[in-house]
Enzyme design. Structure first.
Site, PDB file in Angstrom:
ATOM      1  N   GLY A  39      29.033 -29.537  23.378  1.00 35.55           N
ATOM      2  CA  GLY A  39      27.998 -28.540  23.610  1.00 35.55           C
ATOM      3  C   GLY A  39      28.384 -27.148  23.286  1.00 35.55           C
ATOM      4  N   CYS A  42      26.866 -22.614  24.121  1.00 40.76           N
ATOM      5  CA  CYS A  42      25.502 -22.788  24.084  1.00 40.76           C
ATOM      6  C   CYS A  42      24.788 -23.700  25.280  1.00 40.76           C
ATOM      7  CB  CYS A  42      24.664 -23.382  22.843  1.00 40.76           C
ATOM      8  SG  CYS A  42      23.113 -23.657  22.816  1.00 40.76           S
ATOM      9  N   THR A 143      34.473 -22.818  15.722  1.00 38.41           N
ATOM     10  CA  THR A 143      34.922 -22.885  17.163  1.00 38.41           C
ATOM     11  C   THR A 143      34.217 -21.557  18.035  1.00 38.41           C
ATOM     12  OG1 THR A 143      36.658 -21.251  15.859  1.00 38.41           O
ATOM     13  CG2 THR A 143      37.348 -23.688  16.379  1.00 38.41           C
ATOM     14  N   SER A 145      32.827 -18.287  19.710  1.00 35.29           N
ATOM     15  CA  SER A 145      33.257 -16.972  20.036  1.00 35.29           C
ATOM     16  C   SER A 145      33.686 -17.055  21.802  1.00 35.29           C
ATOM     17  CB  SER A 145      32.025 -16.091  20.300  1.00 35.29           C
ATOM     18  OG  SER A 145      30.925 -16.511  20.970  1.00 35.29           O
ATOM     19  N   ALA A 181      23.506  -3.094  27.820  1.00 29.62           N
ATOM     20  CA  ALA A 181      21.990  -3.249  27.721  1.00 29.62           C
ATOM     21  C   ALA A 181      21.593  -4.240  26.540  1.00 29.62           C
ATOM     22  CB  ALA A 181      21.138  -2.042  27.610  1.00 29.62           C
ATOM     23  N   GLY A 182      22.536  -5.162  26.077  1.00 33.61           N
ATOM     24  CA  GLY A 182      22.150  -6.133  25.264  1.00 33.61           C
ATOM     25  C   GLY A 182      21.533  -7.292  25.667  1.00 33.61           C
ATOM     26  N   GLY A 185      23.035  -9.420  28.736  1.00 30.86           N
ATOM     27  CA  GLY A 185      23.035  -8.445  30.184  1.00 30.86           C
ATOM     28  C   GLY A 185      21.641  -8.305  30.464  1.00 30.86           C
ATOM     29  N   MET A 319      25.159 -13.569  16.314  1.00 35.82           N
ATOM     30  CA  MET A 319      25.611 -14.717  17.150  1.00 35.82           C
ATOM     31  C   MET A 319      24.493 -15.523  17.835  1.00 35.82           C
ATOM     32  SD  MET A 319      29.155 -13.023  18.455  1.00 35.82           S
ATOM     33  CE  MET A 319      30.842 -13.136  17.525  1.00 35.82           C
ATOM     34  N   HIS A 445      -8.760 -20.290  19.609  1.00 40.56           N
ATOM     35  CA  HIS A 445      -9.102 -19.316  20.733  1.00 40.56           C
ATOM     36  C   HIS A 445      -9.145 -20.153  22.066  1.00 40.56           C
ATOM     37  CE1 HIS A 445     -11.335 -15.954  22.661  1.00 40.56           C
ATOM     38  NE2 HIS A 445     -12.043 -16.949  23.179  1.00 40.56           N
TER      39      HIS A 445
END
Ligand SMILES: Cc1cc2nc3c(=O)[nH]c(=O)nc-3n(C[C@H](O)[C@H](O)[C@H](O)COP(=O)(O)OP(=O)(O)OC[C@H]3O[C@@H](n4cnc5c(N)ncnc54)[C@H](O)[C@@H]3O)c2cc1C
Length: 466
Positions: A39, A42, A143, A145, A181-182, A185, A319, A445
């Site tokens: 897995g 992720c 492979t 990151s 601040a991505g 994070g 990514m 609606h």
């Protein structure tokens, strides 16, 4: 010597999806995985555990802050962190078992061990001091990151943590300092903030969520600040003193100037991820990397070595798990002689906070830079009936359309469930649809998705409810 049509190295969303698609197309397939479980990032330390904690912490927050106003009276919720971590682990285990099941169902051999490419058609698999060489017509490198590190700041995964450590803290930190601040994070910051941590985010750039639409990012920052986040933008952490009971981080203005010291119980280093190619033997095999250490591929995912392909986080591009999956399908189809393809213009991105942020296609900044004439349609959730009755009105939908053709070029949403809502925009954009097409599509609606239809109407300056 075992022999296959395809050997996939890595079983993250790129690798296992590629293996399944190749098996569907009639290939004899093996996957190689060095981790104890299948897995990849992720399922084990990425998307899935973070979403489990985001969900559980959101429920904790709702129980404490939102139930009473709806007339649901409960005593103040208590945090049982080990139980919450167990909830997270059950989610991981369930998904990992799901991938094992898919391997069995599709008759894919799982080879546990570290894979090394010996050249065209040969992969060495090593585990517990033993190794075997397998033969294969094609190889796919999937492979993934690894965490990016900050020079001079050593991650111990207890007090100075990466995202992996931040998913398994054994107590809520009093003060959590986040570097970066991505997306990751801010998601993990939200988890621990909801559970009681004081959160300070230090970001080198002068904005949060680099790469996302600037107007959306600004609003998101305001909302997070209202929730209690503190941001120090245009600043960098240059060191962390670990000698005392409390960590002392040195923070300097990015543009230079006087440093300040910020105290924290935990520092989370979240400055991005880097491609992972350790031990693959790429240099010896002649597989070329680009200037950022990513495996270099042509438009058909082929590397510089015949019969060796690469997909996912280890190659260029966002990514993201779904990007890796789509590349996995495409490369399997190409190897099978079909016309596999990924449309990189329509890859959604989601931040799974409250509210969520989602986006697909071009940002306003990108259109300006490219000199494309565009029109903007916006619609706030404060004017959306369903959001009003649920009292979840933070955010808005923003649609960017080509000024001449009305073709939708980008859709950006900040608001509850934005991550689910973005997909009608993806389908529309896949078919080259216009804002007019979206505006004339009947939406149920009352739904939050009506805000998308209204934003599309707003492109033509004819929103009804505003
Ligand atoms: C905290 C966090 C949250 C995230 N949340 C999201 C999200 O919500 N949505 C999203 O789209 N993305 C998210 N991501 C990113 C996502 O996890 C990655 O984009 C995705 O996992 C990439 O898939 P991949 O198949 O390329 O590689 P990976 O999932 O990294 O898998 C690579 C696999 O290869 C194995 N491997 C490596 N080298 C070898 C070798 N030599 N031999 C054998 N096996 C090897 C590794 O053990 C690993 O299992 C998140 C990431 C993190 C860290």
């Amino acid at each position: 010597m075992a022999s296959y049509d395809l050997v996939v190295i890595g079983t993250g969303p790129g690798g296992y999806v590629c293996a399944v698609r190749a098996a569907q197309l009639g290939m004899k397939v093996a996957v190689v995985e060095k981790n104890a479980t299948l897995g990849g990032t992720c399922l084990n330390v990425g998307c899935m555990p973070s979403k489990a904690l985001l969900h559980a912490s959101e429920m904790f927050e709702e129980a404490g802050h939102s139930f009473a106003k709806m007339g649901v009276s409960v005593s103040s919720p208590k945090l049982d962190l080990p139980a919450m971590m167990n909830f997270k682990q059950q989610g991981i285990d369930g998904n990992v078992k799901g991938v094992e099941f898919l391997m069995k169902k599709n008759k894919i051999d799982v080879l546990k061990g570290a894979g090394k490419i010996l050249g065209t058609g040969k992969v060495e698999v090593s585990a517990d001091g033993k190794s075997q060489v397998i033969e294969t017509k094609s190889i796919v490198i999937a492979t993934g990151s690894d965490i990016a590190r900050l020079k001079g700041i050593e991650i111990d995964e207890t007090r100075i943590v990466s995202s992996t450590g931040a998913l398994s803290l054994d107590k809520v930190p009093g003060k959590l300092l986040i570097v970066g601040a991505g997306v990751i994070g801010l998601e993990l910051g939200s988890v621990w903030h909801r559970l009681g941590a004081e959160v300070v985010v230090v970001e080198f750039l002068d904005r949060i969520l680099p790469g996302m639409d600037g107007e959306i990012a600004k609003q998101f920052q305001r909302i997070l600040e209202k929730q209690g986040f503190t941001f120090k933008l245009g600043a960098k952490v240059t060191g962390v003193d670990t000698s005392g009971k409390t960590l002392k981080a040195t923070v300097e203005p990015a543009a230079g100037g006087a440093a300040e010291t910020l105290e924290a119980d935990v520092v989370l280093v979240c400055i991005g991820r880097v491609p992972y190619t350790d031990g693959l033997g790429l240099k010896e095999a002649g597989v070329a990397l680009d200037n950022r250490g990513r495996v270099q591929i042509d438009p058909h995912f082929a590397t510089s070595v015949k019969g060796v392909y690469a997909i996912g986080d280890v190659v260029a591009g966002p990514m993201l798990a779904h990007k890796a999956e789509d590349e996995g399908v495409a490369v399997a189809e190409i190897i099978a002689g079909q016309a596999g393809h990924v449309n990189y213009d329509v890859i959604p991105g989601v931040v799974y906070t409250t509210p969520e942020v989602s986006s697909v296609g071009k940002t306003e900044e990108e259109l300006k830079q490219a000199g494309v004439a565009y029109t903007v349609g916006k619609f706030p959730f404060t004017a959306n009936g369903r959001s009003k009755v649920n009292q979840t009105t933070d955010g808005f939908v923003k649609i960017l359309a080509d000024a001449k053709t009305d073709r939708v070029l980008g859709v950006h949403i900040i608001g509850r469930e934005a991550g689910e809502m973005i997909h009608e925009a993806c389908v529309l954009m896949e078919f080259g649809g216009s804002a007019e097409d979206l505006a004339r599509t009947c939406h149920a609606h009352p739904t939050r998705s009506e805000a998308i239809k209204e934003a599309a109407l707003a492109v033509g300056k004819r929103a009804i409810h505003m």
